[in-house]
Design an enzyme around this catalytic site. Structure first.
Site, short mmCIF file in Angstrom:
data_model
loop_
_atom_site.label_atom_id
_atom_site.label_comp_id
_atom_site.label_asym_id
_atom_site.label_seq_id
_atom_site.Cartn_x
_atom_site.Cartn_y
_atom_site.Cartn_z
CE LYS A 1 -5.62 -5.00 -2.47
NZ LYS A 1 -5.41 -5.11 -3.91
CE LYS B 1 1.57 -5.62 1.36
NZ LYS B 1 1.23 -6.33 0.17
CE LYS C 1 -1.86 1.47 -4.72
NZ LYS C 1 -1.80 0.03 -4.44
P1 AMP Z 1 0.72 -4.57 -6.35
O1 AMP Z 1 1.08 -3.14 -6.38
O2 AMP Z 1 -0.08 -4.98 -5.17
O3 AMP Z 1 0.14 -5.04 -7.66
O4 AMP Z 1 2.10 -5.34 -6.17
C1 AMP Z 1 2.97 -5.59 -7.22
C2 AMP Z 1 4.02 -6.60 -6.81
O5 AMP Z 1 4.84 -6.04 -5.78
C3 AMP Z 1 3.47 -7.92 -6.25
O6 AMP Z 1 4.23 -9.01 -6.75
C4 AMP Z 1 3.64 -7.78 -4.77
O7 AMP Z 1 3.82 -9.03 -4.15
C5 AMP Z 1 4.91 -6.94 -4.68
N1 AMP Z 1 4.95 -6.14 -3.44
C6 AMP Z 1 4.04 -5.21 -3.03
N2 AMP Z 1 4.41 -4.67 -1.84
C7 AMP Z 1 5.58 -5.27 -1.50
C8 AMP Z 1 6.48 -5.14 -0.39
N3 AMP Z 1 6.27 -4.28 0.59
N4 AMP Z 1 7.59 -5.93 -0.38
C9 AMP Z 1 7.85 -6.80 -1.39
N5 AMP Z 1 7.04 -6.96 -2.46
C10 AMP Z 1 5.92 -6.22 -2.53
#
Ligand code: AMP
Ligand code: TRP
Length: 328
Positions: free
Chosen positions: A114, A195, A198
């Site tokens: 980040k 991965k 967004k």
């Molecule tokens: P965040 O939007 O970063 O708060 O992510 C929310 C949840 O989604 C967290 O548990 C992340 O580990 C999971 N996550 C985010 N991106 C991915 C991805 N590409 N594949 C699987 N899990 C994800």
């Protein structure tokens, strides 16, 4: 007593199918298993570590609340709350900061990633983010934390802080464990070696995407120049990613999905995946629209959950203050 489970998602924009398959779908399945006392929260304090416009934040929180409910989280079964409505999270994070070695935070992959992505805004909150996360978990004495694999390093820090806290202030916390789904890492449709995130929206399928948008993105998904369908994540990561998404939504193993499409073209697989995804989220989209039409109802549900969460968190905070000598 059933073991406590805690997890959260940051309100930073629309959820994609990676968030769903890596986290939210699992939240619902775990809730429905009846095996845990579940707590799911909106990590709004965490989301302040990324650049944002204050005008948007309320709406982002409201949208994520609607996502939780539309996906099937149920206030009758789980404590659903907003992190900033429970001040103990910030208070405990401060105390944990005082026992956190800076070196541990410097190793964090998410901090490094980040920092590169938001060079103009490398704030101290981004650095101590995993400490707040430890507070989120320990305030509820959670033993189980369902997350995507990108969060495992943060959980490891939580476990380290438990050991440090207990050694310094007396036995108080138990080390929590992470719980991964079968698809802990959904890859970008544009770049299957990265991965889904967004920060690269055209590689994402968003849960709100209408069928036309899903079709456009899936049909342009990067695969390879071979012609047969087989599951081979190392050599053919793009195709494997599509098979894994299909697998997660049908409960067939990826190899079984590949076998089902043996002899078909990539275009055929992509058409089938498009319909599967579009249909899977049709109910979600309708429910979310309905919920967003009455924001007061959503706010009431989360206000009630936050009150319940605060009662638990405040009791833990009182114990922390006793143990650390801040109160008698
Ligand atoms: P965040 O939007 O970063 O708060 O992510 C929310 C949840 O989604 C967290 O548990 C992340 O580990 C999971 N996550 C985010 N991106 C991915 C991805 N590409 N594949 C699987 N899990 C994800
Ligand atoms: N850091 C998590 C993410 O980016 C969100 C989160 C914050 C979380 N606090 C948590 C997840 C506590 C599990 C438990 O996805």
């Amino acid at each position: 007593m059933k073991p406590v489970l805690v997890s959260g998602i940051q309100p930073t924009g629309k959820l994609h199918i990676g968030n769903y398959l890596g986290a939210l779908k699992n939240f619902v399945d775990l809730q429905d298993s009846g095996e845990y006392r579940c707590h799911f929260f909106i990590a709004d304090l965490h989301s302040m570590t990324e650049p944002f416009d204050p005008k948007d934040k309320r709406l982002q929180v409201l949208e994520l609340c609607a996502d939780y409910l539309a996906a099937g989280l149920d206030p009758a079964q789980s404590v659903l709350f907003v992190q900033s409505e429970v001040p103990a999270h910030s208070e405990f994070a401060w105390i944990l900061n005082t026992i956190t070695p800076v070196g541990e935070l410097q190793r964090m992959t998410q901090f490094k990633d980040k920092s590169l992505r938001q060079e103009e805004h490398i704030n101290a909150g981004l650095f101590t983010y995993p400490v707040l996360m430890a507070a989120d978990i320990l305030l509820y004495d959670a033993r189980t934390v369902p997350v995507g694999d990108d969060q495992l390093q943060h959980l490891e820090l939580t476990r380290t802080l438990v050991r440090k806290f207990n050694a310094k202030f007396g036995n108080t916390f138990v080390e929590p464990k992470g719980l991964l789904t079968r698809t802990p890492r959904v890859m970008s449709l544009k770049d299957p070696l990265k991965k889904m995130s967004k920060s690269q929206p055209d590689g994402c399928i968003f849960l709100d995407d209408e069928p036309e948008a899903i079709k456009a993105k899936v049909s342009r998904a990067v695969t390879d120049s071979e012609t047969t369908i087989a599951y081979d994540p190392d050599r053919r990561p793009g195709l494997a990613n599509l098979l894994e998404i299909y697998s997660a939504l049908t409960h067939l193993e990826p190899k079984a999905v590949a076998a089902e499409f043996a002899g078909e073209s990539y275009a055929e697989l992509k058409r089938a995946l498009t319909s599967l995804v579009a249909e899977h989220f049709a109910g979600f989209r309708a429910k979310k629209k309905e919920l967003l039409a009455s924001p007061d109802t959503i706010a009431k549900i989360f206000a009630a959950g936050s009150k319940t969460a605060a009662a638990t968190a405040n009791a833990t905070m009182a114990e922390i203050k006793r143990k650390t000598g801040l109160s008698g």
